[in-house]
Design a protein around this motif. Sequence first.
Motif, PDB file in Angstrom:
ATOM      1  N   VAL A  32       0.713  -1.323  -0.088  1.00  0.00           N
ATOM      2  CA  VAL A  32       0.004   0.047  -0.219  1.00  0.00           C
ATOM      3  C   VAL A  32       1.041   1.082  -0.087  1.00  0.00           C
ATOM      4  O   VAL A  32       0.635   2.283  -0.855  1.00  0.00           O
ATOM      5  N   TYR A  33       1.903   1.151   0.805  1.00  0.00           N
ATOM      6  CA  TYR A  33       2.733   2.590   0.863  1.00  0.00           C
ATOM      7  C   TYR A  33       3.405   2.686  -0.354  1.00  0.00           C
ATOM      8  O   TYR A  33       3.722   3.950  -0.791  1.00  0.00           O
ATOM      9  N   CYS A  34       4.207   1.455  -0.951  1.00  0.00           N
ATOM     10  CA  CYS A  34       4.708   1.708  -2.203  1.00  0.00           C
ATOM     11  C   CYS A  34       3.937   2.270  -3.134  1.00  0.00           C
ATOM     12  O   CYS A  34       4.341   3.305  -3.953  1.00  0.00           O
ATOM     13  N   LYS A  57      -5.297   5.864   0.938  1.00  0.00           N
ATOM     14  CA  LYS A  57      -5.236   4.572   0.827  1.00  0.00           C
ATOM     15  C   LYS A  57      -6.439   4.042   0.035  1.00  0.00           C
ATOM     16  O   LYS A  57      -6.430   2.986  -0.622  1.00  0.00           O
ATOM     17  N   GLN A  58      -7.605   4.693   0.243  1.00  0.00           N
ATOM     18  CA  GLN A  58      -8.799   4.315  -0.587  1.00  0.00           C
ATOM     19  C   GLN A  58      -8.380   4.387  -2.182  1.00  0.00           C
ATOM     20  O   GLN A  58      -8.894   3.811  -3.118  1.00  0.00           O
ATOM     21  N   VAL A  60      -5.677   4.184  -3.494  1.00  0.00           N
ATOM     22  CA  VAL A  60      -4.637   2.962  -3.684  1.00  0.00           C
ATOM     23  C   VAL A  60      -5.402   1.690  -4.094  1.00  0.00           C
ATOM     24  O   VAL A  60      -5.173   1.046  -5.042  1.00  0.00           O
ATOM     25  N   PHE A  61      -6.399   1.532  -3.164  1.00  0.00           N
ATOM     26  CA  PHE A  61      -7.443   0.360  -3.461  1.00  0.00           C
ATOM     27  C   PHE A  61      -7.932   0.506  -4.710  1.00  0.00           C
ATOM     28  O   PHE A  61      -8.100  -0.601  -5.511  1.00  0.00           O
ATOM     29  N   ARG A  62      -8.441   1.543  -5.172  1.00  0.00           N
ATOM     30  CA  ARG A  62      -9.163   1.963  -6.520  1.00  0.00           C
ATOM     31  C   ARG A  62      -8.098   1.321  -7.751  1.00  0.00           C
ATOM     32  O   ARG A  62      -8.603   0.990  -8.789  1.00  0.00           O
ATOM     33  N   PHE A  63      -7.054   2.037  -7.414  1.00  0.00           N
ATOM     34  CA  PHE A  63      -5.944   1.870  -8.497  1.00  0.00           C
ATOM     35  C   PHE A  63      -5.688   0.089  -8.551  1.00  0.00           C
ATOM     36  O   PHE A  63      -5.596  -0.360 -10.004  1.00  0.00           O
ATOM     37  N   ILE A  64      -5.475  -0.376  -7.581  1.00  0.00           N
ATOM     38  CA  ILE A  64      -5.454  -1.945  -7.485  1.00  0.00           C
ATOM     39  C   ILE A  64      -6.504  -2.415  -8.363  1.00  0.00           C
ATOM     40  O   ILE A  64      -6.499  -3.406  -9.045  1.00  0.00           O
ATOM     41  N   LEU A  65      -7.817  -2.275  -7.869  1.00  0.00           N
ATOM     42  CA  LEU A  65      -8.896  -2.867  -8.582  1.00  0.00           C
ATOM     43  C   LEU A  65      -9.107  -2.692  -9.909  1.00  0.00           C
ATOM     44  O   LEU A  65      -9.499  -3.362 -10.785  1.00  0.00           O
ATOM     45  N   GLN A 137     -15.518   8.398  -2.206  1.00  0.00           N
ATOM     46  CA  GLN A 137     -14.178   9.306  -3.023  1.00  0.00           C
ATOM     47  C   GLN A 137     -13.269   9.646  -2.271  1.00  0.00           C
ATOM     48  O   GLN A 137     -12.170  10.373  -2.896  1.00  0.00           O
ATOM     49  N   GLY A 138     -13.032   9.143  -1.289  1.00  0.00           N
ATOM     50  CA  GLY A 138     -11.656   9.783  -0.502  1.00  0.00           C
ATOM     51  C   GLY A 138     -12.055  10.143   1.004  1.00  0.00           C
ATOM     52  O   GLY A 138     -12.853  10.052   1.417  1.00  0.00           O
ATOM     53  N   GLY A 139     -11.020   9.561   1.788  1.00  0.00           N
ATOM     54  CA  GLY A 139     -10.784   9.679   3.148  1.00  0.00           C
ATOM     55  C   GLY A 139     -11.199  10.840   3.762  1.00  0.00           C
ATOM     56  O   GLY A 139     -11.576  11.161   4.751  1.00  0.00           O
TER      57      GLY A 139
END
Length: 281
Positions: A32-34, A57-58, A60-65, A137-139
Amino acid sequence: MNLSSISSHLPSTQPQWVKRFAKFGLVAKGVVYCLVGILAFMAAFEIGGSSERNLNKQGVFRFILDQPFGQFLLALVAAGLVCYALWRLTQAFLDNEHKGTDAKGIGRRLGYAFSGLVYGFLAYGSFRMVLGSRGNQGGDNSRQTLVRELLEKPYGQWLVGLIGLSIIGIGLYQIYRATSGKYLKNVRTSSIKTELKEMIIRSGKIGYIARGIVWGLIGYLFIKAALESNAREAGGSSSAFAFLEKASYGSFLLGAVALGLFCYGIFMFVRARYEVINTNS
């Protein structure tokens, strides 16, 4: 809170699962941090049309998805974050680190519990995305909602200001851990290859300093929200990145912090490999 009485009602730790959970969790946190560091660096220099908005981090999760096999990859990350959360909670309630029940020990164990809850909520949010929910859409929006509600309370500005000061304190502690070398306390540095040791130690120090800077900026934004009685001033990491971007030489400042966060992620992999995981309560 009597952590000892709580721990007496919990099953004793099983060394193997505690170690496996800790290592898997540290790897997931490192991923996640990378990715946060990479995406923030891309945003700093407008690579690929990236923006500092929603760089949390949210995001990043969307990017992974959005990647090939994204659901599977995000499910792995989410499972890792669950493991990390459970490890932190065992440290808090079973006192694997032997912090004790004095004021200092209770403070450290409460810190572990807080970390476990934070990463537990992150895991919950990522699992929701795996199951089809894109999430909010974001924390930053949730933080602004919290600040808005607090500002409506009596002494709300003071409460928000105290939260900001507490967050800055966390940031300063991260920097202290970096400069004092305490971030290496449980890492078996003697087992690291000699030719890599100096680079790894330096990357960890840079990473903790960068993380401390981000925490400090988030705290500053909370204080600014309190002073101006404006919830929109508050925010999380994406707001901190936007703040850096707007400063003089902002792209270079954001780029430097982004590289630091990437280093922090790399150091989580190092911890997963070389950290001494205490398992006996």
